[in-house]
Design a protein around this motif. Structure first.
Motif, short mmCIF file in Angstrom:
data_model
loop_
_atom_site.label_atom_id
_atom_site.label_comp_id
_atom_site.label_asym_id
_atom_site.label_seq_id
_atom_site.Cartn_x
_atom_site.Cartn_y
_atom_site.Cartn_z
N TRP A 127 -58.30 41.34 4.39
CA TRP A 127 -56.91 40.96 4.61
C TRP A 127 -56.35 40.57 3.25
O TRP A 127 -57.00 39.83 2.50
CB TRP A 127 -56.84 39.80 5.60
CG TRP A 127 -55.46 39.21 5.78
CD1 TRP A 127 -54.28 39.89 5.84
CD2 TRP A 127 -55.14 37.83 5.91
NE1 TRP A 127 -53.23 39.02 6.01
CE2 TRP A 127 -53.74 37.75 6.06
CE3 TRP A 127 -55.89 36.65 5.93
CZ2 TRP A 127 -53.07 36.52 6.22
CZ3 TRP A 127 -55.24 35.44 6.10
CH2 TRP A 127 -53.84 35.38 6.24
N ILE A 128 -55.18 41.08 2.91
CA ILE A 128 -54.64 40.89 1.57
C ILE A 128 -53.22 40.35 1.64
O ILE A 128 -52.38 40.88 2.38
CB ILE A 128 -54.64 42.21 0.77
CG1 ILE A 128 -56.07 42.76 0.67
CG2 ILE A 128 -54.06 42.00 -0.63
CD1 ILE A 128 -56.15 44.14 0.04
N ILE A 129 -52.96 39.29 0.88
CA ILE A 129 -51.61 38.78 0.68
C ILE A 129 -51.23 39.05 -0.77
O ILE A 129 -51.94 38.63 -1.70
CB ILE A 129 -51.52 37.28 0.99
CG1 ILE A 129 -51.84 37.02 2.46
CG2 ILE A 129 -50.14 36.72 0.64
CD1 ILE A 129 -51.88 35.55 2.83
N ASP A 130 -50.12 39.74 -0.96
CA ASP A 130 -49.70 40.18 -2.29
C ASP A 130 -48.56 39.28 -2.77
O ASP A 130 -47.52 39.18 -2.10
CB ASP A 130 -49.24 41.64 -2.21
CG ASP A 130 -48.99 42.25 -3.57
OD1 ASP A 130 -49.43 41.67 -4.58
OD2 ASP A 130 -48.36 43.32 -3.62
N LEU A 131 -48.74 38.63 -3.90
CA LEU A 131 -47.71 37.79 -4.50
C LEU A 131 -47.05 38.57 -5.63
O LEU A 131 -47.69 38.91 -6.62
CB LEU A 131 -48.31 36.49 -5.03
CG LEU A 131 -49.01 35.60 -4.00
CD1 LEU A 131 -49.54 34.34 -4.67
CD2 LEU A 131 -48.08 35.25 -2.85
N ASP A 132 -45.76 38.85 -5.45
CA ASP A 132 -45.03 39.73 -6.36
C ASP A 132 -43.92 38.96 -7.07
O ASP A 132 -42.92 38.60 -6.44
CB ASP A 132 -44.45 40.90 -5.56
CG ASP A 132 -43.71 41.90 -6.42
OD1 ASP A 132 -43.89 41.88 -7.66
OD2 ASP A 132 -42.94 42.70 -5.88
N PRO A 133 -44.06 38.70 -8.37
CA PRO A 133 -43.00 37.98 -9.10
C PRO A 133 -41.70 38.78 -9.14
O PRO A 133 -41.70 40.01 -9.11
CB PRO A 133 -43.59 37.82 -10.50
CG PRO A 133 -45.05 37.97 -10.34
CD PRO A 133 -45.23 38.95 -9.21
N SER A 134 -40.60 38.04 -9.20
CA SER A 134 -39.28 38.67 -9.28
C SER A 134 -38.76 38.73 -10.70
O SER A 134 -37.71 39.31 -10.95
CB SER A 134 -38.30 37.90 -8.39
OG SER A 134 -38.75 37.86 -7.06
N VAL A 135 -39.49 38.13 -11.63
CA VAL A 135 -39.11 38.14 -13.05
C VAL A 135 -40.25 38.75 -13.85
O VAL A 135 -41.40 38.78 -13.40
CB VAL A 135 -38.78 36.73 -13.56
CG1 VAL A 135 -37.55 36.18 -12.85
CG2 VAL A 135 -39.96 35.78 -13.36
N THR A 136 -39.94 39.22 -15.03
CA THR A 136 -40.93 39.94 -15.85
C THR A 136 -42.12 39.07 -16.22
O THR A 136 -43.27 39.50 -16.13
CB THR A 136 -40.27 40.47 -17.12
OG1 THR A 136 -39.15 41.30 -16.76
CG2 THR A 136 -41.25 41.28 -17.94
N VAL A 137 -41.86 37.85 -16.62
CA VAL A 137 -42.93 36.90 -16.94
C VAL A 137 -42.77 35.71 -16.01
O VAL A 137 -41.74 35.03 -16.03
CB VAL A 137 -42.86 36.44 -18.42
CG1 VAL A 137 -43.95 35.42 -18.70
CG2 VAL A 137 -42.99 37.65 -19.35
N GLU A 138 -43.78 35.46 -15.19
CA GLU A 138 -43.71 34.40 -14.19
C GLU A 138 -44.79 33.36 -14.47
O GLU A 138 -45.97 33.55 -14.12
CB GLU A 138 -43.88 34.99 -12.79
CG GLU A 138 -43.90 33.96 -11.66
CD GLU A 138 -42.75 33.00 -11.72
OE1 GLU A 138 -42.92 31.91 -12.33
OE2 GLU A 138 -41.67 33.32 -11.18
#
Length: 295
Positions: A127-138
């Motif tokens: 099971w995978i939860i993907d954390l995706d930043p909305s800015v280039t450097v987070e």
């Protein structure tokens, strides 16, 4: 004059390495020959993450700064040692041996994105939860990962954080086969909503990037049948030649930069820590899924 190609003997198979001095990462002076040697070191870890799964690769024929394209269909010119499997109308490559890995590398396949289920079973093993930043450097990405890990731990779920190799983090939960993608997606939505309620300035479940602001997107829906996520230990087509790398929670607490895990140091790290994905056994998710249904 440099030979136009080199024939390699791998697992009893001939694998052609053409244009060995071609630069795939010019800024780092990583040639195609260098890349194949690095993949040989990653193979014992990358192959299990892709084995018997429908494989999508991203090819960079002119090197990482150049244009790229996704490859799903196995080329007709593939050698006999390359295993294949049909899914729908696509004949996928199965990355089941080192010779196939090096053959793909010679085609300038930089990234390896396997299906989230195996060829012989439509149910997920993770099971995978993907954390995706909305800015280039987070700078908060490790903080966000830690909050997800702590919540899962409070639910009795052991997990493994993994850099995507780009800018994000994926939380991996090895599971015993049984739950469906839809059931796990429902659990992911529960986790995501809880975190968004508790940390509204940090997390969002807004799909459209233009509406997220600087919040980190909890992509609970990416873990689904027919989708892919960058494999553990795959290289990524970044200027710094990053590698998608499983971490310990102790490392996450020290707030490392995802950019520090690269092709240039991956082998040394793996020699020290081994395959972290194998250190958490599969877990039965049925009790928590049942409790979720009864809410």
């Amino acid at each position: 004059m440099t030979a136009p190609f080199i024939m390699l003997q791998v697992e009893g198979h001939d694998v052609k390495l053409s244009n060995p001095n071609k630069l795939l990462w010019p800024a780092l002076q990583i040639t195609k020959a260098d890349y194949l040697m690095k993949l040989l070191q990653l193979a014992p870890y990358l192959l299990p993450a892709c084995a018997n799964r429908y494989l999508t690769t991203i090819r960079y024929p002119s090197g990482v700064p150049g244009e790229s394209f996704y490859q799903k269909n196995c080329p007709d010119s593939a050698p006999a040692f390359v295993e294949r499997a049909m899914h729908g109308d696509i004949r996928y490559v199965l990355l089941n041996n080192t010779a196939t890995l090096l053959w793909l590398a010679n085609l300038a396949c930089i990234e390896f994105h396997p299906s989230l289920h195996t060829v012989d079973n439509p149910l997920p093993e993770q099971w995978i939860i993907d954390l995706d930043p909305s800015v280039t450097v987070e700078p908060r990405i490790m903080e966000a990962a830690m909050l997800v890990g702590e919540l899962l731990s409070s639910l009795g779920i052991n997990s493994i954080p993994k850099t995507s190799g780009a800018t994000g983090i994926q939380i991996i939960v090895p599971i015993s086969k049984g739950p469906t993608f839809d059931e796990l997606k429902g659990l992911g939505l529960f986790v995501a909503r809880y975190l968004c309620d508790r940390h509204p300035n940090l997390f969002t479940i807004e799909r459209l990037k233009k509406h997220r602001g600087t919040r980190i997107y909890i992509d609970y829906a990416q873990h689904d049948a027919g989708r892919t996520i960058a494999a553990a230990y795959t290289p990524r087509a970044t200027p710094y030649a990053s590698v998608s790398t499983p971490l310990t929670w102790e490392e996450v607490a020290r707030n490392p930069s995802p950019q520090q895990f690269t092709l240039l140091n991956a082998a040394e790290r793996l020699n020290q820590v081994g395959n972290l994905l194998t250190q958490v056994p599969p877990q039965h998710m049925e009790p928590i899924l049942l409790a979720l249904k009864q809410r």
